[in-house]
Design an enzyme around this catalytic site. Structure first.
Site, PDB file in Angstrom:
ATOM      1  N   TYR A  21     -28.634  54.982 -44.481  1.00 50.47           N
ATOM      2  CA  TYR A  21     -27.945  53.888 -45.185  1.00 50.47           C
ATOM      3  C   TYR A  21     -28.872  52.716 -45.521  1.00 50.47           C
ATOM      4  O   TYR A  21     -28.481  51.799 -46.232  1.00 50.47           O
ATOM      5  CB  TYR A  21     -26.802  53.335 -44.324  1.00 50.47           C
ATOM      6  CG  TYR A  21     -25.721  54.337 -44.014  1.00 50.47           C
ATOM      7  CD1 TYR A  21     -24.812  54.735 -44.991  1.00 50.47           C
ATOM      8  CD2 TYR A  21     -25.595  54.882 -42.735  1.00 50.47           C
ATOM      9  CE1 TYR A  21     -23.808  55.654 -44.707  1.00 50.47           C
ATOM     10  CE2 TYR A  21     -24.593  55.806 -42.437  1.00 50.47           C
ATOM     11  CZ  TYR A  21     -23.711  56.193 -43.431  1.00 50.47           C
ATOM     12  OH  TYR A  21     -22.719  57.097 -43.156  1.00 50.47           O
ATOM     13  N   HIS A  26     -24.733  48.637 -50.107  1.00 51.31           N
ATOM     14  CA  HIS A  26     -23.838  48.097 -49.071  1.00 51.31           C
ATOM     15  C   HIS A  26     -24.622  47.427 -47.939  1.00 51.31           C
ATOM     16  O   HIS A  26     -24.044  46.715 -47.124  1.00 51.31           O
ATOM     17  CB  HIS A  26     -22.999  49.244 -48.505  1.00 51.31           C
ATOM     18  CG  HIS A  26     -21.553  48.937 -48.304  1.00 51.31           C
ATOM     19  ND1 HIS A  26     -20.895  47.867 -48.885  1.00 51.31           N
ATOM     20  CD2 HIS A  26     -20.604  49.582 -47.568  1.00 51.31           C
ATOM     21  CE1 HIS A  26     -19.612  47.878 -48.526  1.00 51.31           C
ATOM     22  NE2 HIS A  26     -19.413  48.901 -47.719  1.00 51.31           N
ATOM     23  N   TYR A  77     -20.724  50.312 -37.788  1.00 51.04           N
ATOM     24  CA  TYR A  77     -20.315  50.688 -39.142  1.00 51.04           C
ATOM     25  C   TYR A  77     -19.491  49.556 -39.750  1.00 51.04           C
ATOM     26  O   TYR A  77     -18.801  48.813 -39.063  1.00 51.04           O
ATOM     27  CB  TYR A  77     -19.604  52.042 -39.209  1.00 51.04           C
ATOM     28  CG  TYR A  77     -20.561  53.171 -38.928  1.00 51.04           C
ATOM     29  CD1 TYR A  77     -21.441  53.605 -39.914  1.00 51.04           C
ATOM     30  CD2 TYR A  77     -20.633  53.746 -37.662  1.00 51.04           C
ATOM     31  CE1 TYR A  77     -22.366  54.608 -39.646  1.00 51.04           C
ATOM     32  CE2 TYR A  77     -21.555  54.754 -37.387  1.00 51.04           C
ATOM     33  CZ  TYR A  77     -22.418  55.167 -38.391  1.00 51.04           C
ATOM     34  OH  TYR A  77     -23.341  56.146 -38.120  1.00 51.04           O
ATOM     35  N   ASN A  79     -16.767  49.034 -41.549  1.00 52.47           N
ATOM     36  CA  ASN A  79     -15.327  48.740 -41.463  1.00 52.47           C
ATOM     37  C   ASN A  79     -14.875  48.355 -40.063  1.00 52.47           C
ATOM     38  O   ASN A  79     -13.695  48.078 -39.853  1.00 52.47           O
ATOM     39  CB  ASN A  79     -14.499  49.926 -41.997  1.00 52.47           C
ATOM     40  CG  ASN A  79     -14.786  51.214 -41.262  1.00 52.47           C
ATOM     41  OD1 ASN A  79     -15.701  51.273 -40.443  1.00 52.47           O
ATOM     42  ND2 ASN A  79     -14.024  52.250 -41.549  1.00 52.47           N
ATOM     43  N   ASP A 104     -22.658  42.374 -49.586  1.00 51.06           N
ATOM     44  CA  ASP A 104     -22.658  42.789 -50.988  1.00 51.06           C
ATOM     45  C   ASP A 104     -21.326  42.404 -51.632  1.00 51.06           C
ATOM     46  O   ASP A 104     -20.292  42.373 -50.964  1.00 51.06           O
ATOM     47  CB  ASP A 104     -22.879  44.307 -51.083  1.00 51.06           C
ATOM     48  CG  ASP A 104     -21.819  45.107 -50.328  1.00 51.06           C
ATOM     49  OD1 ASP A 104     -21.631  44.847 -49.120  1.00 51.06           O
ATOM     50  OD2 ASP A 104     -21.169  45.974 -50.940  1.00 51.06           O
ATOM     51  N   ASN A 125     -14.589  45.998 -46.822  1.00 53.12           N
ATOM     52  CA  ASN A 125     -14.125  46.429 -45.494  1.00 53.12           C
ATOM     53  C   ASN A 125     -14.756  45.652 -44.347  1.00 53.12           C
ATOM     54  O   ASN A 125     -14.127  45.441 -43.311  1.00 53.12           O
ATOM     55  CB  ASN A 125     -14.365  47.931 -45.310  1.00 53.12           C
ATOM     56  CG  ASN A 125     -13.412  48.756 -46.148  1.00 53.12           C
ATOM     57  OD1 ASN A 125     -12.294  48.322 -46.432  1.00 53.12           O
ATOM     58  ND2 ASN A 125     -13.846  49.931 -46.565  1.00 53.12           N
TER      59      ASN A 125
END
Length: 198
Positions: A21, A26, A77, A79, A104, A125
């Site tokens: 990632y 993001h 993570y 969310n 973002d 999220n």
């Protein structure tokens, strides 16, 4: 907790942990706090009381505007960011108004910054999780990534790396976002907005 001018600041970069990632749109929040850590000559370490990595240090010019700050990357993570952020806020005794989320933002053109205090989550999220955990009254440094092209789904777009065209401006953009955080902490929201909101 009172909003004490001398209270520490908690600067949270929102993103997803893991090398797959790291360069995603993001994860621009992670990129910004990593640059801030570099400027402070600090390296991220596992937090004692939260699922996060942190750097503790000072930000701003010498004198009364020099602030104690905690830079954080939640490792939960996106969310689920609210849990680690709230745990860090409580552990370091940071007023909610001294929490800054760097994230973002789809509804702003790429490489554009907007700073604000409070507001909605706009479907993000990470913000949704933070607001659910501690209310909306924290600062946001919104890093524009633009909308997905054509019919691409938002979830696919944010989890893709920046394009080769975007990457030409990315270092400048991350640098400017880091500057805006330093200005916010040292000089306050209005000054940072007038200098960096475009």
């Amino acid at each position: 907790m009172t909003d004490d001018a001398n209270a520490p600041w908690l600067i949270v970069g929102l993103g997803n942990p893991g090398p797959e990632y790291a360069a995603n749109r993001h994860n621009i929040g992670f990129m910004v706090v990593e640059l801030l850590a570099e400027r402070m000559r600090g390296s991220f370490k596992r937090a004692q009381k939260a699922q996060a990595q942190v750097v503790e240090g000072r930000m701003g010019p010498p004198g009364p505007a020099n602030r104690r700050v905690i830079l954080a990357k939640p490792m939960s993570y996106m969310n689920l960011s609210g849990g680690p952020v709230t745990a860090l806020r409580d552990f370091y005794k940071v007023p909610t108004a001294h929490v800054v989320a760097v994230h973002d933002e789809l509804d702003i053109d790429y490489a554009t910054l907007r700073l604000k205090l409070g507001g909605g989550d706009n479907g993000h999220n990470g913000l949704k999780s933070m607001t659910k955990a501690m209310g909306p009254d924290y600062h946001r440094v919104r890093c524009g990534i633009g909308r997905p092209p054509g019919r691409m789904q938002v979830a696919d777009f944010v989890l893709k790396d920046f394009s080769s065209t975007e990457r030409k401006e990315l270092d400048w953009f991350v640098d400017r976002a880091a500057d805006s955080v330093e200005c916010l902490v040292a000089e306050g929201l209005e000054r940072a907005q007038s200098a960096y909101n475009t």
